[in-house]
Enzyme design. Sequence first.
Site, PDB file in Angstrom:
ATOM      1  N   GLU A 167      45.925  45.550   1.915  1.00  0.00           N
ATOM      2  CA  GLU A 167      45.612  46.956   1.657  1.00  0.00           C
ATOM      3  C   GLU A 167      44.811  47.572   2.804  1.00  0.00           C
ATOM      4  O   GLU A 167      43.733  48.118   2.625  1.00  0.00           O
ATOM      5  CB  GLU A 167      44.835  47.090   0.338  1.00  0.00           C
ATOM      6  CG  GLU A 167      45.601  46.639  -0.892  1.00  0.00           C
ATOM      7  CD  GLU A 167      46.713  47.605  -1.303  1.00  0.00           C
ATOM      8  OE1 GLU A 167      46.839  48.659  -0.653  1.00  0.00           O
ATOM      9  OE2 GLU A 167      47.431  47.301  -2.260  1.00  0.00           O
ATOM     10  N   ASP A 226      50.696  38.625  -1.364  1.00  0.00           N
ATOM     11  CA  ASP A 226      49.430  39.218  -0.943  1.00  0.00           C
ATOM     12  C   ASP A 226      48.385  39.005  -2.022  1.00  0.00           C
ATOM     13  O   ASP A 226      48.698  38.827  -3.200  1.00  0.00           O
ATOM     14  CB  ASP A 226      49.600  40.696  -0.593  1.00  0.00           C
ATOM     15  CG  ASP A 226      50.599  41.428  -1.484  1.00  0.00           C
ATOM     16  OD1 ASP A 226      51.008  40.860  -2.519  1.00  0.00           O
ATOM     17  OD2 ASP A 226      50.983  42.553  -1.145  1.00  0.00           O
TER      18      ASP A 226
END
Length: 391
Positions: free
Chosen positions: A126, A66
């Site tokens: 997120e 990520d």
Amino acid sequence: MIDLIALRRRLHRHPELALHLPETRETLLEAISSLGLRVETSTSSSSLAVVVPGAGPGPTVLLRADMDGLPVTEESGVGFSSSNGNMHACGHDLHMAALVGAVHELTRRREEFEGDVLAIFQPGEEGAGGAELMIAEKVLLTTGRKPLASFGVHVLSFAEAGMFYCREGAVMGATINFELKVLGRGGHAARPHTALDPISTAALIVQGIQTFVAQNSSPADPIVITVGSLRAGTAANVIPNTALLKVSLRATSSQTARDAYRKIAGLGAAIAEAYGLRMTSEVGPDLGPTVSDKEGVELVRQTVGDLYGAGRYKELTVPEMISEDFSLFLEETGGAFVLVGAAVDGTPHQLPTNHSSEARFDDSVVPEIANLLAELAIRRLNIASETNRWA
């Protein structure tokens, strides 16, 4: 040979948020540009998909990192701190650097496997829906074959550096983020009897949520709920019209999380009504648990033991209640998600946690993570080729 720690620190200095991370993507492209690999980019986000082909045709294994940071002002004190008001407070900079290292290692060792390794760099982990977006854009079919397994990692600032953790089943919990809006009637602070104060009612809802957790969370099926934001009002002498609570709810299963959300929404509405106010609720991201399958976990355990010794692997007894949209990749392909200790010093569980403005990570683990990811991909492809379980 690429300096992965220098790359991690370069990424750490310039964190970007959510789905659009142009500087981050450019840094990653530069780090793999010399390898001559096929790279796919997206116009709807800053995602990257990199294909490392092996010595011949075969199945595909997916590796993922990520990319996004958090809207946190850094206070870690490290010499390479961010200064743009954002922070890689969750360690995604380590994940990216490690996957770059794995891509380099796989390219060097491409004669050792048949098939393809699909390395994806995913924005928006997120809460911005990056995994869902990439899957919708058919990233899983980049090589023409849906991956037979996916592997990813997550560093922990509070766990012993160099330790690897996994378990069959849920490694991380399910989560639902939601907002509760208390609708009152504003007025003068000197005349509260003529207003309907949303702040005092919101405070009662927060207390109600914590009481709900105390009465409904069990050791076998835990519930963790945090009110991370309560916003209302602009001045001491003004009663505002509304108050907004932002809430994170976590559980070991999607069903438990959804049941808890429905009950809390009802509880909050009842408290508001009791004081003559109203409350509305709005659900945000709803992610299932990050589930590792038996075959993936066994491969992780064996590979960590072979690379670094059996003492470097520990079986998780219960899931971490952190959540991950890598869960969506695992739902599609199976595989495993590995937690990696990266505590810098001190007593690990007393250190600042991920998402803290003071979080620090021992980036000496980055090369080890890179080697682990590369080795997992090679071994998984070789298992498939040897058993002919992909044709």
